[in-house]
Write a protein that holds these residues in place. Structure first.
Motif, mmCIF file in Angstrom:
data_model
loop_
_atom_site.group_PDB
_atom_site.id
_atom_site.type_symbol
_atom_site.label_atom_id
_atom_site.label_comp_id
_atom_site.label_asym_id
_atom_site.label_seq_id
_atom_site.Cartn_x
_atom_site.Cartn_y
_atom_site.Cartn_z
ATOM 1 N N ARG A 90 -2.842 -10.202 -6.320
ATOM 2 C CA ARG A 90 -3.093 -8.766 -6.342
ATOM 3 C C ARG A 90 -2.245 -8.136 -7.434
ATOM 4 N NH1 ARG A 90 -2.801 -6.697 -0.084
ATOM 5 N NH2 ARG A 90 -4.488 -7.988 0.748
ATOM 6 N N ASN A 92 -1.056 -4.620 -8.421
ATOM 7 C CA ASN A 92 -0.947 -3.351 -7.708
ATOM 8 C C ASN A 92 -0.716 -2.161 -8.636
ATOM 9 O OD1 ASN A 92 -0.728 -4.193 -4.667
ATOM 10 N ND2 ASN A 92 0.618 -5.601 -5.756
ATOM 11 N N PHE A 94 -1.810 2.392 -8.706
ATOM 12 C CA PHE A 94 -2.596 3.477 -8.123
ATOM 13 C C PHE A 94 -3.487 4.107 -9.180
ATOM 14 C CE2 PHE A 94 0.624 3.297 -4.840
ATOM 15 C CZ PHE A 94 -0.081 3.618 -3.699
ATOM 16 N N GLY A 101 -6.099 0.137 -4.379
ATOM 17 C CA GLY A 101 -4.735 0.282 -4.893
ATOM 18 C C GLY A 101 -4.233 -1.014 -5.489
ATOM 19 N N TYR A 102 -5.110 -1.998 -5.554
ATOM 20 C CA TYR A 102 -4.784 -3.238 -6.264
ATOM 21 C C TYR A 102 -6.076 -3.860 -6.751
ATOM 22 C CZ TYR A 102 -5.947 -5.310 -1.694
ATOM 23 O OH TYR A 102 -6.565 -5.653 -0.523
ATOM 24 N N ASP A 280 4.674 -1.514 -13.205
ATOM 25 C CA ASP A 280 5.186 -2.763 -12.647
ATOM 26 C C ASP A 280 4.132 -3.170 -11.645
ATOM 27 O OD1 ASP A 280 6.354 -4.802 -11.288
ATOM 28 O OD2 ASP A 280 8.216 -3.743 -10.814
ATOM 29 N N ARG A 282 3.635 -5.653 -9.711
ATOM 30 C CA ARG A 282 4.007 -6.312 -8.441
ATOM 31 C C ARG A 282 2.975 -7.360 -8.010
ATOM 32 N NH1 ARG A 282 3.563 -2.226 -4.862
ATOM 33 N NH2 ARG A 282 2.806 -0.768 -6.428
ATOM 34 N N TYR A 283 2.655 -8.247 -8.933
ATOM 35 C CA TYR A 283 1.717 -9.326 -8.610
ATOM 36 C C TYR A 283 2.226 -10.167 -7.436
ATOM 37 C CZ TYR A 283 -0.951 -9.066 -13.028
ATOM 38 O OH TYR A 283 -1.767 -8.698 -14.067
ATOM 39 N N PHE A 284 1.355 -10.510 -6.529
ATOM 40 C CA PHE A 284 1.678 -11.543 -5.524
ATOM 41 C C PHE A 284 0.361 -12.126 -5.023
ATOM 42 C CE2 PHE A 284 0.889 -9.761 -1.190
ATOM 43 C CZ PHE A 284 0.521 -8.469 -1.539
ATOM 44 N N PRO A 285 0.409 -13.361 -4.510
ATOM 45 C CA PRO A 285 -0.836 -14.021 -4.101
ATOM 46 C C PRO A 285 -1.556 -13.198 -3.036
ATOM 47 C CG PRO A 285 1.022 -15.548 -4.015
ATOM 48 C CD PRO A 285 1.600 -14.193 -4.253
ATOM 49 N N PRO A 287 -3.064 -12.439 0.163
ATOM 50 C CA PRO A 287 -3.062 -13.172 1.436
ATOM 51 C C PRO A 287 -4.424 -13.181 2.134
ATOM 52 C CG PRO A 287 -1.906 -11.074 1.678
ATOM 53 C CD PRO A 287 -2.287 -11.187 0.229
#
Lengths: 487, 496
Positions: A90, A92, A94, A101-102, A280, A282-285, A287
């Motif tokens: 994702r 993220n 806005f 939001g992502y 920023d 805020r990439y993360f896998p 879920p």
């Protein structure tokens, strides 16, 4: 290493331009990347939006296998590594046209790794540009700011459509190379049927990374020119941006890494109003999605269905039809053109067919602003015309007029030849009569010819041709004329 | 037609008992629903329900009675009235997740789990209160006010919390305002309130129930499960809730067994692990005693008790409080005032976002969004999020290793009994400690059940937790059934 002609001459010496391209190619698929909503272009605003696309509470993404297949197909077409395991992340931020939001994208583990594209430069040389990666991601919706004085409208039809982001290595050194890269990439995508490559409709969009350096220096700071929507603008933007950077550095300044926009009206790039907050993401896998694992057998099956791609087709046209590399290149640029050509060439003189397609047909199409698939002259019809040349029904010169008439009326060559009485005169009696007549009217020139002025042959050919309305078979005419003049 | 049983006895039935009575035509589904609607009206002071749906309940009950009368195929929950946690989207019925930001939101769709329940013939009584976006262990973070636990301490009339986040579900079931309820559990949100209210609650294995249509808190941890007044009732209800759903990529395509058949009462030869790391410093003697008692019961029933080690347990809470807020910060980004729910107008788009989210989210939700945003930020990601992911893998591996030696793990459900508002509710870290025994299970994706096992000195219920292997809910029901009969927990909150 850049060629001399591609360097920018500055006050302090020569500068090399370093270019890398990020292309967003909209995947051809019926449905979106993670929802079942339709992807048809030009539908009424917000008519193709599922609850997933609008990010309603509790909605979950489910990967569309067709989009994955298209990405794999593209990776194979770019001769790239296919990663059997990839991960959706994702990204993220806005914005009103990003409902969740992502954006679901691929960050550290893309579906396709390193590959190559071979560029065919106008001077006949070839260059290889590395592909860094290709990943799948969702498109955002569209914000419409010009519909209301104080409000923005949001159209989510595009929200969630699958994109392939194709990132090149910083391997290009001139605007011309960038243009050749885009043309070649577009050609490959169209051959593969994975993206229609239509930059005007936005189904292929390009971000250009530009930096400059003195030869041999390390890479300079780059600026990213976002969302350039035609190949011509890409070239213009690069020319402008590279010069701008050279001027700044030569004036003692430094380049700030930033995102810029190209304004085609003014022919300049300018800094996108930098938001106070740096992004920023805020990439993360994600879920909601398991890692994407591909069955190697499935990849092999896709590979087995790949069409012949432009480079291979070009090589085959050279070997099979005896065309020059350049002529073959012109014919394979678009899949439809290549198919058209092969239909014309089948069972005919391949070189003659190539000439007719790339000069007469392309010329008429360009003039009419038509695409080959809309050509009023079908491959079969053009073949019919070439057959008339081959069997001496008409001459090559007459054939050009016949072709123009075919393009205009859509009628077959044979019909036009009959209607206009353009059939070649191969009757020796008729030709002899015409020759006799001309010789009688120009006794002085006949004498001069016979006195050794061979060059007058051209005059007699012209006169006889005129008298027969251009329909005399040229070879026969020559033969008879020479015999008669010889006395 | 008048029922053979007075309304108070209808609401006191188990699901199994109600199904039996309905089958014998001792009462109708409509009568059963009416009895519950009456109880709901009577106990509104508990604030368990956010929305009551009497018309819907009666219509569904009537339809069920008609199916029965016509001899049509009947579902596993035919005519059983249920309370639905307000995290489940229900078609045309307000769904808020306990938040102001979704106040008035009526989804045009039904969550897969609730759709499965209605398909099984269940009757919807209404939507029950919960901590806002399922973030809390007391139900005090709900925009619609706290929920009261029907239990009281002996000789003390102070209102106690039902636990959270499924506090409304727990209170409704304990106070006989529903035969059972749906809950969701991200870090203990089914098991802790079940323990606080003397009922049974099971968090199934991650992937067992579809998450489609459940408002997301932390996607990799959230899981729906039943809360009811007996182990068997939970087994019946889970069977109806569970199953593969192509709309949820993380749901698992495994057949759903008939869980009620697991209730054999036979645990002979079963190996039960007692994790030494769960013996906390300063753990109350009552809890410790109950835990030992539970082990003793199982031993007596023929199980083998073994001490085991889950060495990374101490990292579970910090790991959970990084991963859950990280996912939440992203999941809650969609509540932006653009498409649904609350919108507070602003000067610009950013201003509208800020005003909407500041007004729409409560303090605890804002806190977790901030924490989650922080731990995913550039420069902090590796130190927090990435490290937490690694620890999560180690915690899961602890369980894998342990399950080589044992078949099930026994622990307390909570470190204490229910508390009153104001007691340890001001300090968020103190509040987070409620989840100390439950979060490990979510991090490892395993099933866990809380079974009421006794009362503390003040007369409040305490629960024991069983943790099983992935997709081995059957062992939990089997062992839970033995704990239940050994404890013969029959206490009821006074007045319900």
């Amino acid at each position: 290493m850049s060629e001399e002609k591609n360097l920018i001459e500055g006050r302090t010496g020569k500068w090399e331009i370093i270019l890398g391209l990020e292309v967003h190619a909209q995947v051809i698929s019926e449905a979106k990347l993670f929802s079942g909503a339709s992807t048809t272009f030009g539908a009424d605003p917000n008519s193709q939006v599922s609850l997933v696309d609008a990010a309603f509470p509790g909605m979950l993404p489910v990967i569309n296998k067709r989009c994955v297949e298209q990405a794999v197909r593209t990776g194979l077409g770019l001769k790239a590594e296919i990663n059997l395991k990839s991960v959706f992340d994702r990204k993220n931020y806005f914005y009103a046209d990003l409902p969740a939001g992502y954006q679901i994208s691929q960050y550290t583990q893309p579906i396709v790794g390193k590959g190559t594209i071979t560029l065919d430069m106008p001077d006949g040389s070839k260059r290889h540009v590395g592909i860094t990666r290709l990943h799948l991601e969702q498109d955002a919706g569209k914000s419409l700011h010009d519909q209301h004085p104080t409000k923005s409208y949001i159209d989510l039809n595009r929200s969630g459509i699958a994109l392939m982001e194709i990132v090149s290595e910083p391997d290009m050194r001139s605007a011309e190379e960038a243009a050749a890269y885009l043309k070649k990439l577009r050609s490959i995508l169209r051959y593969l049927g994975t993206c229609d490559g239509n930059m005007e409709e936005g189904s292929m969009r390009c971000d250009v990374n530009v930096s400059v350096r003195k030869l041999g220096d390390p890479l300079g700071t780059r600026c990213e020119i976002k969302n350039v929507n035609s190949i011509r603008y890409v070239q213009q933007a690069i020319e402008y941006e590279a010069r701008r950077q050279v001027e700044i550095i030569e004036d003692g300044g430094t380049i700030r890494q930033e995102t810029r926009l190209y304004d085609p009206g003014k022919g300049e790039t300018r800094s996108m109003r930098s938001k106070e907050h740096a992004h920023d993401y805020r990439y993360f896998p994600d879920p909601d999605l398991l890692p994407l694992v591909l069955d190697p057998n499935w990849v092999s099956e896709i590979k087995a269905t790949l069409p012949e791609l432009p480079d291979e087709k070009r090589a085959r046209f050279v070997s099979q039809y005896g065309l020059s590399d350049y002529d073959a290149g012109v014919l394979v640029g678009e899949k439809e053109t290549a198919e058209y050509y092969e239909a014309v060439a089948k069972g005919r003189d391949a070189k003659l067919a190539a000439n007719w397609v790339s000069s007469e047909l392309f010329g008429q199409l360009n003039k009419a602003g038509k695409w080959i698939t809309d050509s009023p002259v079908s491959a079969e019809a053009l073949g019919g015309l070439i057959d008339l040349i081959a069997d001496n029904t008409i001459s090559g010169r007459i054939a050009k007029d016949v072709f123009a008439a075919m393009f205009e009326t859509g009628k077959p060559a044979k019909q036009i030849v009959e209607e206009k009485g353009l059939r070649q005169v191969t009757d020796t009696g008729a030709i002899d009569a015409a020759i006799d007549d001309i010789m009688a009217k120009n006794a002085d020139k006949v004498a001069e010819y016979r006195g050794g002025k061979d060059k007058l042959l051209g005059f007699f050919v012209g006169q006889v041709m005129k008298a027969t309305g251009g329909k005399a078979n040229p070879a026969l005419l020559n033969e008879r004329l020479k015999a008669k003049l010889a006395g | 037609m008048s029922s053979a049983l007075p309304p108070s006895e209808l609401t006191g039935l188990t699901i199994a008992g109600a199904l039996d009575g309905l089958a014998k035509r001792e009462f109708s589904a409509v009568e059963l629903a009416q009895a519950h609607l009456k109880a709901m009206e009577k106990h509104r002071d508990l604030n368990a329900y956010v929305v009551e749906t009497p018309d819907k309940a009666l219509a569904m009950a009537k339809a069920s009675d008609e199916r029965r009368a016509k001899g049509e195929a009947l579902g596993a929950l035919e005519g059983v009235p249920l309370a639905i946690k307000d995290l489940f989207c229900t078609d045309g019925v307000q769904t808020t997740a306990g938040s102001h930001i979704l106040e008035g939101f009526k989804p045009p769709y039904e969550s897969t789990v609730t759709a499965n329940l209605w398909q099984a013939g269940a009757v919807m009584l209404g939507k029950v209160n919960m901590d806002e976006f399922a973030m809390g262990s007391s139900n005090l973070t709900s925009h619609f006010g706290g929920v009261t636990n029907p239990w009281r301490r002996k000789g003390d009339n102070k209102r106690l919390v039902p636990g959270g986040s499924s506090g409304g579900s727990a209170s409704a079931v304990a106070a006989r305002m529903a035969l059972a309820a749906t809950g969701t559990d991200t870090g203990g949100s089914i098991r802790q309130p079940a323990a606080f209210t003397g009922i049974v609650g099971i968090k199934p294995t991650y992937g067992r129930c579809s998450r489609w249509g459940i408002v997301a808190f932390a996607s990799s941890l959230d899981q729906a499960g039943p809360m009811a007044r007996s182990v068997k009732d939970c087994a019946i209800m889970l069977g109806a809730m569970a199953g593969h759903d192509p709309k949820d990529s993380t749901s698992v395509d495994l057949p759903v067994p008939d869980y009620t058949r697991a209730l054999t009462g036979d645990v002979r030869g079963l190996r039960v692990g007692i994790p030494k790391e769960y013996r906390l410093d300063g753990m109350s003697a009552e809890i410790e005693k109950l835990w030992a008692q539970g082990a003793e019961w199982l031993k007596k029933a023929g199980a083998e008790i073994k001490e085991i080690s889950l060495p990374h347990t101490k990292y579970a809470l910090p790991t959970y409080y990084i991963i859950a807020p990280a996912e939440a910060s992203s999941n809650l980004a969609r509540y932006d005032g653009v498409r649904f729910g609350l919108r507070v107008p602003g000067e610009s788009l950013d201003d509208m976002y800020e005003k909407t989210r500041a007004e729409g989210f409560g303090k605890e939700v804002r806190r977790r969004i901030m924490i989650g945003t922080y731990v995913l930020s550039a420069g902090y990601y590796d130190a927090y999020y990435l490290k937490a992911q690694k620890l999560r893998a180690l915690i899961a591996r602890d369980f894998e290793t342990a399950f080589r030696d044992v078949d099930v793990i026994l622990t307390p459900s909570t470190p204490s009994a229910a508390f009153a508002e104001g007691e340890n509710t001001d300090d968020p870290v103190q509040m987070y400690l409620n989840d100390v025994f439950t979060v490990t299970v979510n991090l490892a994706g395993l099933p866990g059940i809380s079974v009421p096992a006794g009362l503390n000195a003040e007369g409040l219920p305490l629960g024991l937790q069983l943790i099983g292997r992935a997709f081995d809910e059957e062992t939990l029901f089997r062992v839970g059934g033995v704990l239940e009969s050994s404890a013969s927990f029959t206490a009821k909150p006074a007045g319900y």
